[in-house]
Structure formats: structure tokens, C-alpha cells
Design a protein around this motif. Structure first.
Motif, PDB file in Angstrom:
ATOM      1  N   THR A 400       0.672  -1.291   0.375  1.00  0.00           N
ATOM      2  CA  THR A 400       0.036  -0.070  -0.254  1.00  0.00           C
ATOM      3  C   THR A 400       0.797   1.743  -0.110  1.00  0.00           C
ATOM      4  OG1 THR A 400      -0.676   0.306   2.226  1.00  0.00           O
ATOM      5  CG2 THR A 400      -2.091  -0.814   1.257  1.00  0.00           C
ATOM      6  N   GLY A 401       1.955   1.094   0.114  1.00  0.00           N
ATOM      7  CA  GLY A 401       3.081   2.294  -0.016  1.00  0.00           C
ATOM      8  C   GLY A 401       2.957   3.544   1.378  1.00  0.00           C
ATOM      9  N   LYS A 402       2.672   4.077  -0.073  1.00  0.00           N
ATOM     10  CA  LYS A 402       2.350   6.083   0.845  1.00  0.00           C
ATOM     11  C   LYS A 402       1.508   6.393   0.717  1.00  0.00           C
ATOM     12  CE  LYS A 402       7.523   6.841   2.010  1.00  0.00           C
ATOM     13  NZ  LYS A 402       8.512   7.929   1.479  1.00  0.00           N
ATOM     14  N   ILE A 403       0.476   5.430   0.159  1.00  0.00           N
ATOM     15  CA  ILE A 403      -0.863   5.971  -0.427  1.00  0.00           C
ATOM     16  C   ILE A 403      -1.920   7.149   0.368  1.00  0.00           C
ATOM     17  CG2 ILE A 403      -3.299   5.659  -1.459  1.00  0.00           C
ATOM     18  CD1 ILE A 403      -2.033   2.833  -2.835  1.00  0.00           C
ATOM     19  N   LYS A 404      -1.795   8.377   0.301  1.00  0.00           N
ATOM     20  CA  LYS A 404      -2.521   9.035   1.621  1.00  0.00           C
ATOM     21  C   LYS A 404      -4.186   8.346   1.109  1.00  0.00           C
ATOM     22  CE  LYS A 404      -0.148  13.202   1.126  1.00  0.00           C
ATOM     23  NZ  LYS A 404      -0.326  14.622   1.179  1.00  0.00           N
ATOM     24  N   PRO A 405      -5.030   8.547   2.004  1.00  0.00           N
ATOM     25  CA  PRO A 405      -6.764   8.486   2.429  1.00  0.00           C
ATOM     26  C   PRO A 405      -7.435   9.471   1.057  1.00  0.00           C
ATOM     27  CG  PRO A 405      -5.711   8.697   4.828  1.00  0.00           C
ATOM     28  CD  PRO A 405      -4.822   9.346   3.625  1.00  0.00           C
ATOM     29  N   VAL A 406      -7.667   8.380   0.059  1.00  0.00           N
ATOM     30  CA  VAL A 406      -8.946   8.809  -0.730  1.00  0.00           C
ATOM     31  C   VAL A 406     -10.068   7.581  -0.803  1.00  0.00           C
ATOM     32  CG1 VAL A 406      -7.006   7.676  -2.574  1.00  0.00           C
ATOM     33  CG2 VAL A 406      -9.244  10.733  -3.187  1.00  0.00           C
ATOM     34  N   VAL A 407     -11.675   8.432  -1.424  1.00  0.00           N
ATOM     35  CA  VAL A 407     -12.078   7.723  -1.795  1.00  0.00           C
ATOM     36  C   VAL A 407     -11.969   8.053  -3.527  1.00  0.00           C
ATOM     37  CG1 VAL A 407     -14.443   8.041  -2.140  1.00  0.00           C
ATOM     38  CG2 VAL A 407     -13.798   8.308   0.030  1.00  0.00           C
ATOM     39  N   LEU A 408     -11.334   6.691  -3.964  1.00  0.00           N
ATOM     40  CA  LEU A 408     -10.886   6.847  -5.492  1.00  0.00           C
ATOM     41  C   LEU A 408     -12.220   6.144  -6.472  1.00  0.00           C
ATOM     42  CD1 LEU A 408      -8.367   7.682  -6.760  1.00  0.00           C
ATOM     43  CD2 LEU A 408      -8.188   5.079  -7.115  1.00  0.00           C
ATOM     44  N   PRO A 409     -13.017   7.089  -7.002  1.00  0.00           N
ATOM     45  CA  PRO A 409     -13.636   6.922  -8.722  1.00  0.00           C
ATOM     46  C   PRO A 409     -13.400   5.730  -8.859  1.00  0.00           C
ATOM     47  CG  PRO A 409     -13.534   9.060  -8.200  1.00  0.00           C
ATOM     48  CD  PRO A 409     -11.840   8.713  -7.579  1.00  0.00           C
ATOM     49  N   LEU A 410     -13.891   4.611  -9.363  1.00  0.00           N
ATOM     50  CA  LEU A 410     -13.744   3.533 -10.185  1.00  0.00           C
ATOM     51  C   LEU A 410     -14.700   3.658 -11.932  1.00  0.00           C
ATOM     52  CD1 LEU A 410     -13.458   0.706  -7.400  1.00  0.00           C
ATOM     53  CD2 LEU A 410     -11.672   1.831  -8.429  1.00  0.00           C
ATOM     54  N   LEU A 411     -15.838   3.921 -11.029  1.00  0.00           N
ATOM     55  CA  LEU A 411     -16.326   3.660 -12.879  1.00  0.00           C
ATOM     56  C   LEU A 411     -17.549   4.319 -12.451  1.00  0.00           C
ATOM     57  CD1 LEU A 411     -18.495   1.742 -12.998  1.00  0.00           C
ATOM     58  CD2 LEU A 411     -17.288   0.168 -13.014  1.00  0.00           C
ATOM     59  N   TRP A 412     -18.254   5.178 -13.536  1.00  0.00           N
ATOM     60  CA  TRP A 412     -19.964   5.364 -13.387  1.00  0.00           C
ATOM     61  C   TRP A 412     -20.094   4.736 -14.381  1.00  0.00           C
ATOM     62  CZ3 TRP A 412     -22.626   8.627 -16.271  1.00  0.00           C
ATOM     63  CH2 TRP A 412     -22.124   9.751 -17.788  1.00  0.00           C
ATOM     64  N   PHE A 413     -21.966   4.687 -14.262  1.00  0.00           N
ATOM     65  CA  PHE A 413     -22.852   3.875 -15.302  1.00  0.00           C
ATOM     66  C   PHE A 413     -24.558   4.413 -15.239  1.00  0.00           C
ATOM     67  CE2 PHE A 413     -23.549   1.584 -11.458  1.00  0.00           C
ATOM     68  CZ  PHE A 413     -24.967   1.094 -11.578  1.00  0.00           C
ATOM     69  N   ALA A 414     -24.574   4.745 -16.823  1.00  0.00           N
ATOM     70  CA  ALA A 414     -25.460   5.098 -16.491  1.00  0.00           C
ATOM     71  C   ALA A 414     -26.362   4.006 -16.954  1.00  0.00           C
ATOM     72  CB  ALA A 414     -25.946   6.468 -17.401  1.00  0.00           C
ATOM     73  N   GLU A 415     -27.709   3.776 -16.585  1.00  0.00           N
ATOM     74  CA  GLU A 415     -29.093   3.379 -17.001  1.00  0.00           C
ATOM     75  C   GLU A 415     -30.872   3.623 -17.716  1.00  0.00           C
ATOM     76  OE1 GLU A 415     -29.475  -1.136 -15.203  1.00  0.00           O
ATOM     77  OE2 GLU A 415     -29.532   0.039 -13.135  1.00  0.00           O
ATOM     78  N   SER A 416     -30.430   4.340 -19.039  1.00  0.00           N
ATOM     79  CA  SER A 416     -30.850   4.863 -19.718  1.00  0.00           C
ATOM     80  C   SER A 416     -32.097   4.089 -20.608  1.00  0.00           C
ATOM     81  CB  SER A 416     -30.302   6.422 -20.282  1.00  0.00           C
ATOM     82  OG  SER A 416     -29.184   6.701 -19.860  1.00  0.00           O
ATOM     83  N   GLY A 417     -33.097   5.123 -20.581  1.00  0.00           N
ATOM     84  CA  GLY A 417     -34.372   4.429 -21.545  1.00  0.00           C
ATOM     85  C   GLY A 417     -34.887   5.034 -22.090  1.00  0.00           C
ATOM     86  N   SER A 418     -36.537   4.985 -23.077  1.00  0.00           N
ATOM     87  CA  SER A 418     -37.262   6.085 -23.539  1.00  0.00           C
ATOM     88  C   SER A 418     -38.032   4.650 -23.467  1.00  0.00           C
ATOM     89  CB  SER A 418     -37.183   6.887 -23.948  1.00  0.00           C
ATOM     90  OG  SER A 418     -36.367   6.729 -24.991  1.00  0.00           O
ATOM     91  N   ILE A 419     -38.949   4.748 -24.278  1.00  0.00           N
ATOM     92  CA  ILE A 419     -40.443   4.121 -25.025  1.00  0.00           C
ATOM     93  C   ILE A 419     -40.988   5.282 -25.865  1.00  0.00           C
ATOM     94  CG2 ILE A 419     -43.344   4.519 -24.457  1.00  0.00           C
ATOM     95  CD1 ILE A 419     -43.349   3.691 -22.200  1.00  0.00           C
ATOM     96  N   GLU A 420     -40.928   4.651 -27.177  1.00  0.00           N
ATOM     97  CA  GLU A 420     -41.077   4.991 -28.413  1.00  0.00           C
ATOM     98  C   GLU A 420     -41.339   3.849 -29.241  1.00  0.00           C
ATOM     99  OE1 GLU A 420     -36.981   2.764 -29.535  1.00  0.00           O
ATOM    100  OE2 GLU A 420     -36.384   5.384 -28.696  1.00  0.00           O
ATOM    101  N   GLY A 421     -41.484   4.230 -30.234  1.00  0.00           N
ATOM    102  CA  GLY A 421     -42.625   3.043 -31.059  1.00  0.00           C
ATOM    103  C   GLY A 421     -43.930   2.903 -31.166  1.00  0.00           C
ATOM    104  N   SER A 422     -44.031   1.624 -31.424  1.00  0.00           N
ATOM    105  CA  SER A 422     -45.702   1.223 -31.585  1.00  0.00           C
ATOM    106  C   SER A 422     -46.081   1.477 -30.048  1.00  0.00           C
ATOM    107  CB  SER A 422     -46.075   0.251 -32.210  1.00  0.00           C
ATOM    108  OG  SER A 422     -45.123  -0.980 -31.196  1.00  0.00           O
ATOM    109  N   VAL A 423     -45.261   0.363 -28.971  1.00  0.00           N
ATOM    110  CA  VAL A 423     -45.056   0.907 -27.029  1.00  0.00           C
ATOM    111  C   VAL A 423     -46.126   2.781 -27.313  1.00  0.00           C
ATOM    112  CG1 VAL A 423     -44.647   0.735 -25.275  1.00  0.00           C
ATOM    113  CG2 VAL A 423     -44.332  -1.073 -26.854  1.00  0.00           C
ATOM    114  N   LEU A 424     -45.125   3.898 -27.674  1.00  0.00           N
ATOM    115  CA  LEU A 424     -45.821   4.572 -27.814  1.00  0.00           C
ATOM    116  C   LEU A 424     -46.350   5.601 -27.732  1.00  0.00           C
ATOM    117  CD1 LEU A 424     -45.006   7.980 -26.627  1.00  0.00           C
ATOM    118  CD2 LEU A 424     -42.834   8.042 -28.919  1.00  0.00           C
TER     119      LEU A 424
END
Length: 504
Positions: A400-424
Motif C-alpha cells: 500500500t506504499g504511502k497512499i494518502k486516504p482517498v475515495v477513488l472513483p472507479l467507474l460510473w454508469f448510466a442506465e437509460s431508456g425511453s418509450i418509443e415506436g409502437s408502444v409509445l
């Protein structure tokens, strides 16, 4: 002519009265009809319009994943601030479907919902074979987890790490980070600290996300009480979870996050998220329209991930650090994992300043739900979350060396969707267009009734006046003798009278 006018006035009067009756009927009965149609079609019933949408979500959902690459891993080991570079998005088509659907006698239904993800190269900025430098999540997480154990245990673990040539940062492909990679460290850690990591073989951040269910949900069908439709009755047989430190935080509130009860008010909505291990509340932001469909937009309040100091009701989610991150270690194998909004949006600025390369923005990083208030069905949504790992120097573990305490971002994700087509189109026709037409018709009929009745009255009055003027018995046209006056002689002149008689 008078008779014709009279007939026209009668016809206009009847038409006006009929329009008034229809308008009043639609005004009184129209909303009832619309409400009955909504209730009939949004409850969880195999005969309802929305059942097929609920069972096999027809909306094309996409999950976009953005990774944070560490550009200066060697410097971070020496105590420098991490410099991050966002990579991606790596886009996956998400299919959702329900199985084990079981209806119960108490107006509830149970189901398992599965998710399948398929990589979409044409929508992605890169391939799953690309390499990214990220923290060694297993090693750095285990180091923090054993920090309070006896020193000899930590030295033993450090020796095992050295023998396995484990380092604080790894160069892995996107596919390996997502779906897993073989790591002998898993067996080594379990041998030294049994049960610390309760799984074997591969490790990947989304291994359990793909081709797996989100737990057994039991929700209300709304058959007896439409205001309870989709409300969660239990999750995995539990009425509340036991991850947190207060009853309020452990409560399972709201729906499963797919639909909500109809006739919504512009206040807030709740849902239980197995991924976040808690119930979440979104608040109303504004009204709008999505492709012609009226919507309410709900967003995350600043208090959603606030710590207990800034927002006391969240004290049960502690131990806390800065506001803007949620400690999910209690439901993530005690690993030092935190969730937040992407780029620490709406979080304590100290979290953003602890690393370089973050640029929080409402437009890019805020989550939202656009819901049709009459039916409670989402029209457009984008749920965004970030995964973070707490890393630091741990005495006794030299890796772990001399790593200073930090909340390190790994990734972010977005789950997206919208009604369209015949359903809309079907949704718009049945639940927007037809109710709107009925609503407009009631005012059209009421509006027409007034001029029709007035026109009928005017024509009738005109017809009666014309008839009276042409009648021979009318007093104004009858010849009347002049009344006697003081200057009128009572007897004619005798000579005049005799002359008249002679001529006769």
C-alpha cells in the motif's frame, strides 16, 4: 315564412339543449370513464394493456459505463494526488424480463427479474479489449478490511501478496474489469483470513449483474386498491433489510423502480434499489412533455447521499465520511465501497478536490425520471451512479506504499431508456389522445349549446312578432268611429237631410 322560422327555432333549441346535455354528461361522466380505463390498464393483471410491458420490458434500455483510468499510479504510491482520465463510454444493450411470476390471494404477485447485457461496439468509444490502469480492488480492499487485525496477520498477508506479485494498481481490459478475471489472490486471502472474501475463482465488478436476478420481489397488484399497485410488499421475503443502523433506513419503501401508482401528485416518489441496498426518494422538479405525453420530472435531492451531520435522518446509513457518498460496505462483503453521483456531483467539494480530472455537471451527471402522472409509467429515464473505492496506506502491508486516504472513483454508469415506436403510439392513443378528445368535446358541446339556444329564442320571438302584425283581427287595423265631441252637431241640418233623402 313564419311557420318555417318557427320550425327552425325549434330545431335550434332542441340542438342546443342536446349539446348542453351531452356537455354536462361528458363533464360528469368523462373523467370517470378515463379513470376507469386507467385503473383497468395499469394494474398488474394479465388482461391489462401494461401487463406485457411490465412482464417483458419493451423499452430499449442501454447501460453506458465510463471508467476512470489512473494516469500516475507510481506517484500515488508515494503520496501524490491521483490524476484520473475518463474512458468510454462502453455501451451495453440491456434486456429485462420476469420469470417465476406467481399471483397470491392477498392482492400481491411475486417475480424474479433478470438482466442480460450485450456489448454494442457501434455505440461505444472503444472495445472491451482496451486496457485501463485501475486500482487492485481485491488487494486494496482487503488491506483496509484487515487494518485492525493483529500485525502478524497483516505481515502474513503482505508476504503472500509479494509471493503472488500483487501490486496496488493493475492493467486490465475492460472485459476483465466488467466480467471477471482469474486471480490467485482470492484463494490466498481466504486461506489466511477465512471468509473474508466469500467467493472463489473470478472477480469482476459486474459479474453478478449480468444473467442474474435482483432478488425475489413481491409487490401489490392493485386489483383491490389501485393506490397500492407496484408497491413492494417484501424483497427476498423481508419486510425490511438489516444493513443499516436504524429502522427508518432499513425500511423497504415504494416500488421496485419500474412503475408507480397512477394519479401521481407533484411531490416525490420512492423505490427500493437492491444495487444500493436501500430505499431511495426522488423529488419533483418540473412538469414537461415527452413526445407529446405530459410528464413529471423527478430528480435526486441533495440530501440523498448526505452524511448524518448534514442531514440527521441519514445517520442510520453511517459510518459516514463526507456528504455525497454512501458507504455500502455492509452489503458489499464489508469491502470499503461507496456509491455516489458521477464525478461526485452534489457532493462535498473536498471529494472532488482530492483527485484531479473530475468535472461534476448537472446536465451530464444528474439522474432523472420522467413519469406520466396519470398512469405512473416512466416515459424517459436515466439512472446514474458511481462506484468508488476507499484506499489508504495500511501499516504492515508494504504494497500500500504511502497512499494518502482517498475515495477513488472507479467507474460510473448510466442506465437509460425511453418509450418509443409502437408502444409509445399505443400508449399515446389510449391514455393521452382519447382522454384529451373527451375533455375537449365536453367544452365544445357546452360552447355550442349557448349560441344555439340564443339563436332559437331570437328566431322564435321574431316569428311571433311577424305573425301578429299580419293578423286581420289585430286592434291596430280595425276601423273605429270617432267619439262625439263638443263641436259635433247632434242633428244634421234639415235641408241637408232632405237633399240626401231626395237623391236616394
Amino acid at each position: 315564412m313564419a311557420a318555417a322560422r318557427r320550425n327552425v327555432s325549434v330545431g335550434l333549441g332542441l340542438a342546443g339543449v342536446l349539446c348542453a346535455i351531452l356537455g354536462v354528461c361528458l363533464l360528469l361522466v368523462g373523467p370517470v370513464i378515463v379513470k376507469e380505463q386507467v385503473v383497468k390498464n395499469v394494474r398488474i393483471d394479465p388482461n391489462s394493456i401494461s401487463f406485457s410491458m411490465w412482464k417483458d420490458v419493451p423499452v430499449p434500455f442501454y447501460m453506458s459505463v465510463h471508467f476512470f483510468e489512473v494516469l500516475n499510479p507510481k506517484e500515488v504510491l508515494q503520496g501524490a494526488k491521483p490524476v484520473l482520465n475518463e474512458r468510454g463510454p462502453f455501451v451495453y444493450r440491456e434486456f429485462r424480463y420476469k420469470t417465476n411470476i406467481t399471483f397470491h390471494d392477498n392482492d400481491t404477485v411475486s417475480f424474479l427479474e433478470y438482466r442480460k447485457l450485450f456489448f454494442q461496439p457501434h455505440l461505444s468509444n472503444g472495445s472491451e479489449e482496451e486496457y485501463i490502469i485501475v486500482p487492485n480492488i481485491l488487494m486494496m480492499g482487503a488491506a483496509v478490511m484487515v487494518e485492525n487485525l493483529p500485525t502478524f496477520v497483516k505481515l502474513l498477508l503482505s508476504g503472500a501478496l509479494a509471493g503472488l506479485k500483487q501490486e496496488a494498481f493493475m492493467n486490465l481490459t475492460v472485459g476483465e474489469i466488467m466480467w471477471g478475471y482469474e486471480d490467485p489472490l482470492i484463494d490466498a486471502i481466504n486461506a489466511i483470513v477465512p471468509g473474508l472474501i466469500p467467493f472463489k475463482g473470478k472477480f469482476g465488478l459486474f459479474m453478478e449483474f449480468n444473467n442474474s436476478d435482483s432478488g425475489l420481489f413481491t409487490v401489490n397488484t392493485g386489483m383491490k386498491n389501485i393506490s397500492r399497485v407496484h408497491i413492494v410488499d417484501s424483497w427476498n421475503g423481508l419486510k425490511k433489510v438489516n444493513y443499516w443502523r436504524s429502522n427508518e433506513c432499513n425500511m423497504i419503501n415504494g416500488t421496485a423502480g419500474e412503475m408507480w401508482p397512477p394519479f401521481m401528485s407533484p411531490t416525490s416518489l420512492e423505490f427500493y434499489s437492491p444495487d444500493a441496498c436501500r430505499s431511495m426518494t426522488l423529488v419533483y422538479e418540473r412538469s414537461g412533455k415527452f413526445k407529446g405525453v405530459p410528464t413529471y420530472r423527478f430528480v435526486a435531492p441533495k440530501t440523498l447521499f448526505a452524511n448524518g451531520t448534514d442531514y440527521p435522518p441519514n445517520e442510520g446509513f453511517c459510518p459516514c465520511m463526507q456528504s455525497g457518498i454512501l458507504n455500502v460496505s455492509t452489503c458489499r462483503l464489508n469491502a470499503p465501497m461507496f456509491i455516489s453521483h458521477p464525478h461526485f456531483y452534489n457532493a462535498d467539494p473536498a471529494l472532488v478536490n482530492a483527485v484531479e480530472g473530475l468535472h461534476p455537471s448537472k446536465d451530464q451527471h444528474a439522474l432523472f425520471l420522467d413519469v406520466h402522472p396519470m398512469t405512473g409509467i416512466p416515459m424517459n429515464c436515466s439512472i446514474k451512479l458511481q462506484l468508488n473505492l476507499y484506499i489508504k496506506q495500511v501499516s504492515g502491508i508494504i504494497q500500500t506504499g504511502k497512499i494518502k486516504p482517498v475515495v477513488l472513483p472507479l467507474l460510473w454508469f448510466a442506465e437509460s431508456g425511453s418509450i418509443e415506436g409502437s408502444v409509445l403510439k399505443q400508449f399515446y392513443t389510449n391514455l393521452v389522445l382519447i382522454p384529451s378528445v373527451l375533455n375537449y368535446l365536453q367544452y365544445i358541446f357546452l360552447g355550442l349549446s349557448v349560441p344555439l339556444i340564443i339563436s332559437a329564442a331570437v328566431l322564435m320571438a321574431t316569428s311571433q312578432r311577424t305573425t301578429a302584425e299580419k293578423s286581420p283581427c289585430h286592434p291596430a287595423t280595425q276601423s273605429q268611429p270617432s267619439p262625439p265631441s263638443e263641436t259635433t252637431p247632434l242633428l244634421h241640418d234639415a235641408g241637408t237631410l232632405s237633399q240626401d233623402d231626395t237623391e236616394a
